[in-house]
Design a protein around this motif. Sequence first.
Motif, short mmCIF file in Angstrom:
data_model
loop_
_atom_site.label_atom_id
_atom_site.label_comp_id
_atom_site.label_asym_id
_atom_site.label_seq_id
_atom_site.Cartn_x
_atom_site.Cartn_y
_atom_site.Cartn_z
N VAL A 136 30.76 1.87 35.06
CA VAL A 136 29.21 1.43 34.98
C VAL A 136 29.16 0.33 35.75
CG1 VAL A 136 27.21 0.61 33.70
CG2 VAL A 136 28.47 2.57 32.78
N VAL A 137 30.14 -0.63 35.90
CA VAL A 137 30.06 -1.94 36.53
C VAL A 137 30.51 -1.74 37.95
CG1 VAL A 137 30.84 -4.26 36.48
CG2 VAL A 137 30.12 -3.35 34.34
N ALA A 138 31.50 -0.86 38.13
CA ALA A 138 32.35 -0.83 39.46
C ALA A 138 33.01 0.45 39.56
CB ALA A 138 33.41 -2.14 39.49
N PRO A 139 32.01 1.45 39.72
CA PRO A 139 32.70 2.96 40.16
C PRO A 139 33.97 2.68 41.19
CG PRO A 139 30.45 2.89 40.61
CD PRO A 139 30.69 1.69 39.99
N LYS A 140 34.90 3.62 41.44
CA LYS A 140 35.61 3.67 42.53
C LYS A 140 36.57 2.36 42.42
CE LYS A 140 33.23 6.96 44.28
NZ LYS A 140 33.70 8.32 43.73
N ILE A 141 36.71 1.57 41.37
CA ILE A 141 37.94 0.92 41.40
C ILE A 141 39.14 1.63 41.06
CG2 ILE A 141 36.62 -1.22 40.65
CD1 ILE A 141 37.39 -0.74 38.01
N VAL A 142 40.22 1.19 41.38
CA VAL A 142 41.82 1.67 41.33
C VAL A 142 42.52 1.30 39.92
CG1 VAL A 142 43.56 2.43 42.39
CG2 VAL A 142 41.58 2.62 43.46
N LEU A 143 42.66 1.92 38.92
CA LEU A 143 43.71 1.32 37.98
C LEU A 143 45.10 1.75 38.29
CD1 LEU A 143 41.55 2.48 34.59
CD2 LEU A 143 41.71 0.20 35.95
#
Length: 151
Positions: free
Chosen positions: A75-82
């Motif tokens: 919700v806060v930061a779509p497309k981040i990578v884990l």
Amino acid sequence: MGKKELLVSAIENGTVIDHIPAEKTFQVVNLLNLQNAQEPVTIGFNLPSKQVGKKGIIKISNKFFTDEEINRLSVVAPKIVLNIIKNYEVVEKKTVETPDELRGIVKCNNPKCITNNEPMQTVFNVVDKAQGILKCRYCDKEQQIDKVDLC
């Protein structure tokens, strides 16, 4: 090691959250309650990124996230990578995607919605991922994902 390299210590086991839009870095820290973590946490802020201009990166030792935590992150930061790290090696990379349904993560912005007047979990359907449009299952009110309040 060249003078232009940035050294951020490797972690043995845990998660590296990468490609966070720089302005969302501390929102991610708060969302995951990392200020109360007992394990080491490294936060990089305003780092250069070819993909997003400036980015944030967070390394959390000995922490692996649940699906619910990952959905909150989306919700806060779509497309981040884990990056999941085990024995100093990346064993898995996951790009965070907004799920089709968000349960108990965001508040409905309709003051008359039953979820704001009764003790019950919110449920939103993601009707347009590209535009970031959510729709409350109870009152049908649509709202932008980047303008929501988290539960």
